[in-house]
Design a protein around this motif. Structure first.
Motif, PDB file in Angstrom:
ATOM      1  N   VAL A  36      31.745  16.057  62.746  1.00  0.00           N
ATOM      2  CA  VAL A  36      30.533  16.355  61.813  1.00  0.00           C
ATOM      3  C   VAL A  36      30.255  18.401  61.837  1.00  0.00           C
ATOM      4  CG1 VAL A  36      27.960  16.449  60.940  1.00  0.00           C
ATOM      5  CG2 VAL A  36      29.539  14.539  62.110  1.00  0.00           C
ATOM      6  N   ILE A  37      29.501  18.221  60.546  1.00  0.00           N
ATOM      7  CA  ILE A  37      29.229  20.075  60.120  1.00  0.00           C
ATOM      8  C   ILE A  37      28.287  20.872  60.037  1.00  0.00           C
ATOM      9  CG2 ILE A  37      32.235  21.304  61.304  1.00  0.00           C
ATOM     10  CD1 ILE A  37      32.177  21.733  58.756  1.00  0.00           C
ATOM     11  N   GLU A  38      28.068  21.287  60.326  1.00  0.00           N
ATOM     12  CA  GLU A  38      26.618  22.563  58.982  1.00  0.00           C
ATOM     13  C   GLU A  38      27.460  22.881  57.862  1.00  0.00           C
ATOM     14  OE1 GLU A  38      23.773  21.682  59.433  1.00  0.00           O
ATOM     15  OE2 GLU A  38      23.897  20.007  60.781  1.00  0.00           O
ATOM     16  N   GLU A  39      27.342  23.148  56.269  1.00  0.00           N
ATOM     17  CA  GLU A  39      27.537  23.812  55.191  1.00  0.00           C
ATOM     18  C   GLU A  39      28.228  25.186  55.972  1.00  0.00           C
ATOM     19  OE1 GLU A  39      25.894  24.495  51.247  1.00  0.00           O
ATOM     20  OE2 GLU A  39      24.308  23.461  52.172  1.00  0.00           O
ATOM     21  N   ASN A  40      29.190  26.199  55.467  1.00  0.00           N
ATOM     22  CA  ASN A  40      29.002  27.527  55.634  1.00  0.00           C
ATOM     23  C   ASN A  40      29.545  28.043  54.633  1.00  0.00           C
ATOM     24  OD1 ASN A  40      31.818  27.251  55.685  1.00  0.00           O
ATOM     25  ND2 ASN A  40      32.060  26.101  57.672  1.00  0.00           N
ATOM     26  N   THR A  41      29.262  29.682  54.461  1.00  0.00           N
ATOM     27  CA  THR A  41      30.017  30.576  53.474  1.00  0.00           C
ATOM     28  C   THR A  41      30.751  31.504  54.355  1.00  0.00           C
ATOM     29  OG1 THR A  41      27.577  31.956  54.010  1.00  0.00           O
ATOM     30  CG2 THR A  41      27.771  30.883  52.333  1.00  0.00           C
ATOM     31  N   ALA A  42      31.621  32.061  53.066  1.00  0.00           N
ATOM     32  CA  ALA A  42      32.520  32.706  53.772  1.00  0.00           C
ATOM     33  C   ALA A  42      31.716  34.025  54.490  1.00  0.00           C
ATOM     34  CB  ALA A  42      33.139  33.634  52.953  1.00  0.00           C
ATOM     35  N   ASN A  43      30.910  34.081  54.105  1.00  0.00           N
ATOM     36  CA  ASN A  43      29.355  35.444  55.330  1.00  0.00           C
ATOM     37  C   ASN A  43      29.613  34.889  56.215  1.00  0.00           C
ATOM     38  OD1 ASN A  43      30.207  37.346  53.227  1.00  0.00           O
ATOM     39  ND2 ASN A  43      27.723  36.513  52.549  1.00  0.00           N
ATOM     40  N   HIS A  44      29.283  34.133  56.855  1.00  0.00           N
ATOM     41  CA  HIS A  44      28.981  33.435  57.586  1.00  0.00           C
ATOM     42  C   HIS A  44      30.079  33.064  58.807  1.00  0.00           C
ATOM     43  CE1 HIS A  44      25.015  32.338  56.067  1.00  0.00           C
ATOM     44  NE2 HIS A  44      24.906  32.960  56.408  1.00  0.00           N
ATOM     45  N   GLY A  45      31.300  33.209  58.717  1.00  0.00           N
ATOM     46  CA  GLY A  45      32.529  32.771  58.976  1.00  0.00           C
ATOM     47  C   GLY A  45      33.355  31.721  58.823  1.00  0.00           C
ATOM     48  N   SER A  46      33.675  31.018  59.810  1.00  0.00           N
ATOM     49  CA  SER A  46      34.264  29.806  59.432  1.00  0.00           C
ATOM     50  C   SER A  46      34.170  28.864  60.562  1.00  0.00           C
ATOM     51  CB  SER A  46      36.323  29.671  59.803  1.00  0.00           C
ATOM     52  OG  SER A  46      36.793  30.702  58.957  1.00  0.00           O
ATOM     53  N   THR A  47      34.855  27.803  60.429  1.00  0.00           N
ATOM     54  CA  THR A  47      33.946  26.559  61.011  1.00  0.00           C
ATOM     55  C   THR A  47      35.670  26.007  62.250  1.00  0.00           C
ATOM     56  OG1 THR A  47      32.143  25.638  60.029  1.00  0.00           O
ATOM     57  CG2 THR A  47      33.355  24.270  61.979  1.00  0.00           C
ATOM     58  N   TYR A  48      35.531  26.420  63.910  1.00  0.00           N
ATOM     59  CA  TYR A  48      37.171  26.084  64.300  1.00  0.00           C
ATOM     60  C   TYR A  48      36.732  24.607  65.097  1.00  0.00           C
ATOM     61  CZ  TYR A  48      38.359  30.847  64.043  1.00  0.00           C
ATOM     62  OH  TYR A  48      38.435  31.779  63.282  1.00  0.00           O
ATOM     63  N   ASN A  49      38.224  23.877  64.519  1.00  0.00           N
ATOM     64  CA  ASN A  49      38.484  22.460  64.628  1.00  0.00           C
ATOM     65  C   ASN A  49      40.238  22.166  65.245  1.00  0.00           C
ATOM     66  OD1 ASN A  49      37.648  19.600  64.386  1.00  0.00           O
ATOM     67  ND2 ASN A  49      36.659  20.239  62.356  1.00  0.00           N
ATOM     68  N   ASP A  50      39.597  21.361  65.559  1.00  0.00           N
ATOM     69  CA  ASP A  50      41.367  20.210  65.569  1.00  0.00           C
ATOM     70  C   ASP A  50      41.274  18.868  65.759  1.00  0.00           C
ATOM     71  OD1 ASP A  50      41.756  22.652  67.984  1.00  0.00           O
ATOM     72  OD2 ASP A  50      39.582  22.563  68.778  1.00  0.00           O
ATOM     73  N   VAL A  51      42.762  19.007  64.662  1.00  0.00           N
ATOM     74  CA  VAL A  51      43.286  17.314  64.720  1.00  0.00           C
ATOM     75  C   VAL A  51      43.726  16.872  66.332  1.00  0.00           C
ATOM     76  CG1 VAL A  51      44.872  16.148  63.725  1.00  0.00           C
ATOM     77  CG2 VAL A  51      44.179  17.859  62.641  1.00  0.00           C
ATOM     78  N   VAL A  52      42.611  15.880  66.458  1.00  0.00           N
ATOM     79  CA  VAL A  52      42.729  15.523  67.827  1.00  0.00           C
ATOM     80  C   VAL A  52      43.628  14.224  67.970  1.00  0.00           C
ATOM     81  CG1 VAL A  52      42.337  14.837  69.749  1.00  0.00           C
ATOM     82  CG2 VAL A  52      40.975  16.640  68.616  1.00  0.00           C
ATOM     83  N   ILE A  53      45.352  14.364  68.387  1.00  0.00           N
ATOM     84  CA  ILE A  53      46.114  12.786  68.831  1.00  0.00           C
ATOM     85  C   ILE A  53      46.217  12.128  69.707  1.00  0.00           C
ATOM     86  CG2 ILE A  53      48.486  12.026  69.044  1.00  0.00           C
ATOM     87  CD1 ILE A  53      49.806  14.223  67.247  1.00  0.00           C
ATOM     88  N   LEU A 214      35.752  14.242  57.966  1.00  0.00           N
ATOM     89  CA  LEU A 214      34.697  15.647  58.112  1.00  0.00           C
ATOM     90  C   LEU A 214      33.505  15.753  57.041  1.00  0.00           C
ATOM     91  CD1 LEU A 214      34.393  18.248  59.357  1.00  0.00           C
ATOM     92  CD2 LEU A 214      35.728  19.080  57.905  1.00  0.00           C
ATOM     93  N   LYS A 215      32.845  15.624  57.847  1.00  0.00           N
ATOM     94  CA  LYS A 215      30.620  15.239  57.436  1.00  0.00           C
ATOM     95  C   LYS A 215      30.469  16.733  57.159  1.00  0.00           C
ATOM     96  CE  LYS A 215      26.741  13.122  57.234  1.00  0.00           C
ATOM     97  NZ  LYS A 215      25.898  11.691  57.608  1.00  0.00           N
ATOM     98  N   VAL A 216      30.659  17.432  56.014  1.00  0.00           N
ATOM     99  CA  VAL A 216      29.374  18.374  56.077  1.00  0.00           C
ATOM    100  C   VAL A 216      28.161  18.055  55.512  1.00  0.00           C
ATOM    101  CG1 VAL A 216      29.432  20.916  54.915  1.00  0.00           C
ATOM    102  CG2 VAL A 216      31.506  19.444  55.249  1.00  0.00           C
ATOM    103  N   ASN A 217      27.328  18.251  55.946  1.00  0.00           N
ATOM    104  CA  ASN A 217      25.835  18.357  56.214  1.00  0.00           C
ATOM    105  C   ASN A 217      25.202  19.642  55.049  1.00  0.00           C
ATOM    106  OD1 ASN A 217      25.022  15.467  57.728  1.00  0.00           O
ATOM    107  ND2 ASN A 217      25.452  16.692  59.070  1.00  0.00           N
ATOM    108  N   ARG A 218      24.166  19.674  54.386  1.00  0.00           N
ATOM    109  CA  ARG A 218      23.350  20.668  54.165  1.00  0.00           C
ATOM    110  C   ARG A 218      22.577  20.814  54.728  1.00  0.00           C
ATOM    111  NH1 ARG A 218      21.400  19.412  47.527  1.00  0.00           N
ATOM    112  NH2 ARG A 218      20.343  21.580  47.264  1.00  0.00           N
ATOM    113  N   SER A 219      22.500  22.393  54.728  1.00  0.00           N
ATOM    114  CA  SER A 219      21.892  23.100  55.699  1.00  0.00           C
ATOM    115  C   SER A 219      21.945  24.576  55.084  1.00  0.00           C
ATOM    116  CB  SER A 219      22.514  23.592  56.868  1.00  0.00           C
ATOM    117  OG  SER A 219      23.285  24.123  56.808  1.00  0.00           O
ATOM    118  N   ALA A 220      22.347  25.503  53.676  1.00  0.00           N
ATOM    119  CA  ALA A 220      21.980  26.607  53.464  1.00  0.00           C
ATOM    120  C   ALA A 220      20.798  26.818  52.808  1.00  0.00           C
ATOM    121  CB  ALA A 220      23.503  27.175  52.737  1.00  0.00           C
ATOM    122  N   THR A 221      20.872  25.313  52.184  1.00  0.00           N
ATOM    123  CA  THR A 221      19.857  25.579  51.137  1.00  0.00           C
ATOM    124  C   THR A 221      18.763  24.160  50.757  1.00  0.00           C
ATOM    125  OG1 THR A 221      21.103  24.983  48.888  1.00  0.00           O
ATOM    126  CG2 THR A 221      20.790  26.996  49.047  1.00  0.00           C
TER     127      THR A 221
END
Length: 258
Positions: A36-53, A214-221
């Protein structure tokens, strides 16, 4: 009274054991490290994640996860012919109705700590990354867990929409033996895919219809007042996309499935 208390303690112990077993089994599934992550924009960078086996494939003797993993492949919905629902109801539009770019941008973080090869899976336009694969080398030993890093960026919910969250359903295959689809068993592959009618549904197998999300929550607006509580959107890859994209190609040659 004593016997009644003993029975209650026994029942509680059994329930706790079942819950712990269920939790361990759930955590052992191949999942995203940050689901679960928050929405983002290119200006705010990337959300780092991993696939976990979480584990390898199961042997045919006792069903234990003792078979090494040779590679893994993950695909996200491409937004072109994806299966979209809004509060559970089918939606006939596109992802542009809900997110600004109409696709979830994926970037693989280069990492050869477990596997020697990795590459992107491209959409039909040949430009957009809809997933990636890793494989080769000595592989991931059974009994160990593997983390395979990637990022998402620019996942921005349409400001005037009523979307409060959007969940992307992925399709993942952890490969333990190179076979064609007729050879898919719990001993050859772990399929963490949505059951959408593709050759990767894996009916009857260990991970049937239990994909990572991957759930993206509204947060920018803020949510428009007219939307009330808002809506939850779920996006799945179509059978057509999975049959086309969930595969491993090396130097243009198809490696998996055969």
């Amino acid at each position: 009274m004593k016997r009644s208390n003993q029975l209650k303690v026994f029942t509680l112990t059994v329930m706790i054991s079942m819950l712990l077993a269920l939790a361990q089994n759930t955590f052992a599934h191949t999942r995203l490290r940050v689901p679960v992550i928050e929405e983002n924009t290119a200006n705010h960078g990337s959300t780092y994640n991993d696939v976990v086996i979480g584990h390898g494939c199961q042997n045919t003797t006792d069903g234990a996860s003792t078979i090494d993993t040779l590679g893994t492949v993950i695909v996200f919905p491409d937004g072109k012919d994806s299966i979209i629902t809004v509060n559970g109801a089918p939606h006939d539009g596109t992802l542009f109705d809900f997110i600004v770019k109409g696709v979830i941008p994926i970037t693989k973080v280069q990492d050869r700590s477990i596997f020697t090869h990795e590459d992107y899976i491209k959409a039909q336009d040949g430009l957009t990354n809809v997933g990636f694969w890793v494989g080769g080398g000595s592989g991931l030993r059974a009994g160990f867990r593997g983390l395979f890093p990637f990022t998402t960026a620019g996942v921005v919910i349409q400001p005037d929409s009523c979307v409060k969250s959007i969940t992307f359903v992925t399709a993942i295959a952890d490969i333990c033996e190179i076979t064609d689809p007729s050879g898919f068993t719990d001993a050859t592959v772990q399929l963490w895919t949505p059951a959408v009618g593709s050759i990767y549904d894996g009916a009857g197998l260990h991970g049937y219809d239990s994909p990572a999300t991957l759930k993206v929550n509204r947060s920018a607006t803020p949510l428009p007042e007219s939307c009330g509580e808002g809506v939850d959107v779920v996006v799945k890859p179509s059978a057509e996309q999975l049959n086309r994209d969930l595969q491993i190609k090396l130097d243009g040659q198809k490696i998996w499935p055969r």
